[in-house]
Design a protein around this motif. Structure first.
Motif, mmCIF file in Angstrom:
data_model
loop_
_atom_site.group_PDB
_atom_site.id
_atom_site.type_symbol
_atom_site.label_atom_id
_atom_site.label_comp_id
_atom_site.label_asym_id
_atom_site.label_seq_id
_atom_site.Cartn_x
_atom_site.Cartn_y
_atom_site.Cartn_z
ATOM 1 N N UNK A 63 15.464 105.986 103.504
ATOM 2 C CA UNK A 63 15.823 107.374 103.790
ATOM 3 C C UNK A 63 17.307 107.542 104.120
ATOM 4 N N UNK A 64 18.136 106.574 103.691
ATOM 5 C CA UNK A 64 19.568 106.636 103.951
ATOM 6 C C UNK A 64 20.358 106.624 102.635
ATOM 7 N N UNK A 65 21.528 107.207 102.689
ATOM 8 C CA UNK A 65 22.442 107.245 101.553
ATOM 9 C C UNK A 65 23.685 106.452 101.920
ATOM 10 N N UNK A 66 24.192 105.683 100.953
ATOM 11 C CA UNK A 66 25.418 104.919 101.180
ATOM 12 C C UNK A 66 26.622 105.842 101.022
ATOM 13 N N UNK A 67 27.550 105.715 101.954
ATOM 14 C CA UNK A 67 28.803 106.466 101.918
ATOM 15 C C UNK A 67 29.945 105.467 101.777
ATOM 16 N N UNK A 68 30.857 105.755 100.879
ATOM 17 C CA UNK A 68 32.024 104.937 100.618
ATOM 18 C C UNK A 68 33.241 105.796 100.927
ATOM 19 N N UNK A 69 34.085 105.347 101.832
ATOM 20 C CA UNK A 69 35.204 106.177 102.288
ATOM 21 C C UNK A 69 36.481 105.360 102.343
ATOM 22 N N UNK A 70 37.598 106.055 102.249
ATOM 23 C CA UNK A 70 38.851 105.367 102.487
ATOM 24 C C UNK A 70 39.892 106.331 103.025
ATOM 25 N N UNK A 71 40.827 105.725 103.736
ATOM 26 C CA UNK A 71 41.972 106.447 104.288
ATOM 27 C C UNK A 71 43.208 105.833 103.659
ATOM 28 N N UNK A 72 44.035 106.662 103.053
ATOM 29 C CA UNK A 72 45.291 106.196 102.477
ATOM 30 C C UNK A 72 46.423 106.488 103.456
ATOM 31 N N UNK A 73 47.257 105.495 103.640
ATOM 32 C CA UNK A 73 48.436 105.594 104.505
ATOM 33 C C UNK A 73 49.668 105.302 103.651
ATOM 34 N N UNK A 74 50.842 105.794 104.027
ATOM 35 C CA UNK A 74 52.032 105.514 103.226
ATOM 36 C C UNK A 74 52.432 104.033 103.226
ATOM 37 N N UNK A 75 52.106 103.324 104.318
ATOM 38 C CA UNK A 75 52.426 101.904 104.430
ATOM 39 C C UNK A 75 51.660 101.323 105.611
ATOM 40 N N UNK A 76 51.688 100.008 105.755
ATOM 41 C CA UNK A 76 50.908 99.372 106.818
ATOM 42 C C UNK A 76 51.453 99.701 108.206
ATOM 43 N N UNK A 77 52.753 99.828 108.348
ATOM 44 C CA UNK A 77 53.316 100.146 109.661
ATOM 45 C C UNK A 77 52.830 101.512 110.148
ATOM 46 N N UNK A 78 52.806 102.503 109.252
ATOM 47 C CA UNK A 78 52.298 103.831 109.610
ATOM 48 C C UNK A 78 50.822 103.746 109.953
ATOM 49 N N UNK A 79 50.073 102.958 109.188
ATOM 50 C CA UNK A 79 48.649 102.780 109.466
ATOM 51 C C UNK A 79 48.429 102.139 110.837
ATOM 52 N N UNK A 80 49.158 101.066 111.120
ATOM 53 C CA UNK A 80 48.969 100.374 112.393
ATOM 54 C C UNK A 80 49.254 101.303 113.572
ATOM 55 N N UNK A 81 50.345 102.042 113.503
ATOM 56 C CA UNK A 81 50.692 102.974 114.579
ATOM 57 C C UNK A 81 49.702 104.131 114.651
ATOM 58 N N UNK A 82 49.366 104.699 113.493
ATOM 59 C CA UNK A 82 48.443 105.839 113.458
ATOM 60 C C UNK A 82 47.047 105.463 113.900
ATOM 61 N N UNK A 83 46.556 104.314 113.459
ATOM 62 C CA UNK A 83 45.212 103.875 113.837
ATOM 63 C C UNK A 83 45.143 103.593 115.336
ATOM 64 N N UNK A 84 46.193 102.998 115.894
ATOM 65 C CA UNK A 84 46.219 102.728 117.342
ATOM 66 C C UNK A 84 46.124 104.038 118.130
ATOM 67 N N UNK A 85 46.867 105.044 117.700
ATOM 68 C CA UNK A 85 46.803 106.347 118.366
ATOM 69 C C UNK A 85 45.427 106.981 118.190
#
Length: 121
Positions: A63-85
């Motif tokens: 009774x479940x559906x698989x969800x596939x998701x992604x978040x695009x960031x401009x670069x890893x440094x932006x991702x690391x800072x943004x994800x921490x926040x």
């Protein structure tokens, strides 16, 4: 070079709208902290594999559906800072934005693209 956070999860099919509401509210936080694009994709054609597959990866039930998701960031440094926040942002806390799925079966990871192709405009 962009950086990608990828996610696979199983959502009770009956909770589709709750998931959409949850994702819409939560994803806006990632955009605020630097993400450039987010896709939440509801499983439509997710076949069973012979050895492994998306459903088995997240122990999806009938009774479940698989969800596939992604978040695009401009670069890893932006991702690391943004994800921490984002991880400290009260808007993502379960008591504020409860997950309409079993978070213990969510799989995720960060990925550095090695090939990127696209149609020319």
């Amino acid at each position: 070079m962009p950086y990608i956070d990828g996610f696979v999860l199983a959502v009770p099919t009956a909770n589709k709208q709750k998931f959409i509401d949850h994702a819409t509210q939560g994803d806006s936080v990632f955009l605020e902290y630097g993400a450039t694009r987010i896709l939440e994709c509801w499983g439509d054609d997710v076949p069973d594999g012979k050895q492994t597959d998306f459903r088995r990866a997240v122990q999806a039930k009938e009774d479940e559906t698989v969800v596939f998701s992604w978040i695009e960031w401009p670069d890893q440094a932006t991702r690391d800072a943004g994800m921490a926040k984002a991880m400290h942002d009260p808007r993502l806390k379960p008591e504020v934005n409860p997950m309409p799925f079993d978070g213990m079966r969510l799989i995720y990871g960060g990925f550095a693209p090695v090939v990127e192709l696209g149609a020319k405009a």
